[in-house]
Design an enzyme around this catalytic site. Structure first.
Site, PDB file in Angstrom:
ATOM      1  N   SER A  50       3.503  -2.425   2.717  1.00 27.76           N
ATOM      2  CA  SER A  50       4.345  -2.864   3.832  1.00 27.76           C
ATOM      3  C   SER A  50       3.575  -3.638   4.895  1.00 27.76           C
ATOM      4  O   SER A  50       4.182  -4.289   5.739  1.00 27.76           O
ATOM      5  CB  SER A  50       5.048  -1.668   4.490  1.00 27.76           C
ATOM      6  OG  SER A  50       4.115  -0.830   5.137  1.00 27.76           O
ATOM      7  N   LYS A  91       2.288   0.536  10.961  1.00 29.39           N
ATOM      8  CA  LYS A  91       3.128  -0.628  11.275  1.00 29.39           C
ATOM      9  C   LYS A  91       2.510  -1.386  12.439  1.00 29.39           C
ATOM     10  O   LYS A  91       1.622  -0.889  13.134  1.00 29.39           O
ATOM     11  CB  LYS A  91       4.557  -0.197  11.651  1.00 29.39           C
ATOM     12  CG  LYS A  91       5.286   0.628  10.606  1.00 29.39           C
ATOM     13  CD  LYS A  91       5.603  -0.160   9.351  1.00 29.39           C
ATOM     14  CE  LYS A  91       6.313   0.734   8.333  1.00 29.39           C
ATOM     15  NZ  LYS A  91       6.479   0.048   7.022  1.00 29.39           N
TER      16      LYS A  91
END
Length: 251
Positions: A50, A91
């Site tokens: 991701s 993230k």
């Protein structure tokens, strides 16, 4: 004993003392660097793609232990949030409390408070998001996106939650400074695209100094330890050859 012998002996003792001192300093730097790194950083293995291409799955990273209040836009952070599954996740912070995040403008870019933001860490042909979205970040919270926008499960997936996809600053435990493995590794930079926004970008942690301390310490230990064998080898080469025995014939 001749003067030359005394001189060589004195030099040998001085060399041994200096080599021992070099090894001692090397040990302090080497062990001190490891101790410093263990206190300031925690290792973490990134399990998914991701955050590609910045961080690939399986990369071993060094994350500086920080308080959530220190986080700035552009930081790549490790956090835990029950709404997101209560597992450590990695993230990038793109918005802080009070920001209005929207995507995408005519150029396919994300905007923060109406200002388009260039994101050089994305795959070059990817838009800032394959689907449009708008969110206002609550005070004290962070809006987080993966760098692999086509498949990352991030704040966009949680827009219907009470926090509109954001997580509390208190959920953050660390900020990534470097990829340690695979070698040769790489620093995780602070994107200057966010520098002109209020609060600016964060400063890198001491990872470069920690690694330099460990590397210099290792070099001094090896160099100091090698002095003795090298000095002895050089000394043997400098000694005059023993005279050959004379052979005399009987009368």
């Amino acid at each position: 004993m001749s003067g030359t012998g005394r001189t060589k002996g004195g030099r040998g003792r001085l060399g041994s003392v200096l080599s021992g001192l070099v090894v001692a300093v090397g040990c302090v730097l080497f062990l001190g660097g490891f101790a410093w790194g263990a206190v300031v950083y925690k290792p973490f293995t990134v399990p998914t793609d991701s955050m590609a291409p910045t961080i690939e799955p399986g990369d071993r990273v060094l994350a500086e232990r920080i308080d959530g209040a220190e986080v700035r836009r552009g930081d790549v952070v490790i956090f835990n949030d029950k709404t997101w599954g209560d597992l450590p996740m990695v993230k990038r912070v793109v918005g802080v409390g009070g920001d209005k995040i929207a995507c995408c403008d005519a150029g396919g870019r994300m905007t923060i408070n109406g200002k388009a933001v260039e994101e050089p860490y994305l795959h070059s042909k990817d838009p800032a998001s394959p689907t449009g979205f708008t969110a206002v970040v609550p005070d004290g919270e962070l809006f987080l996106l993966g760098d692999e926008r086509m498949g990352s499960l991030d704040s966009r997936r949680h827009l219907e939650d009470a926090g509109h996809g954001a997580v509390p600053r208190s959920a953050v435990s660390a900020r990534l400074d470097a990829v340690a493995w695979p070698l040769p590794g790489a620093l995780v930079g602070r994107p200057q695209s966010f520098a002109d926004l209020p609060g600016g970008v964060s400063q890198p942690g001491p990872v470069t100094l920690v690694l330099a301390s460990v590397a210099l310490g290792a070099a001094l230990i090896l160099g100091g330890a090698a002095y003795g064998p090298v000095a002895r080898a050089v000394g043997r080469r400098g000694e005059p050859a023993a005279p050959s025995p004379r052979v005399t014939a009987d009368a």
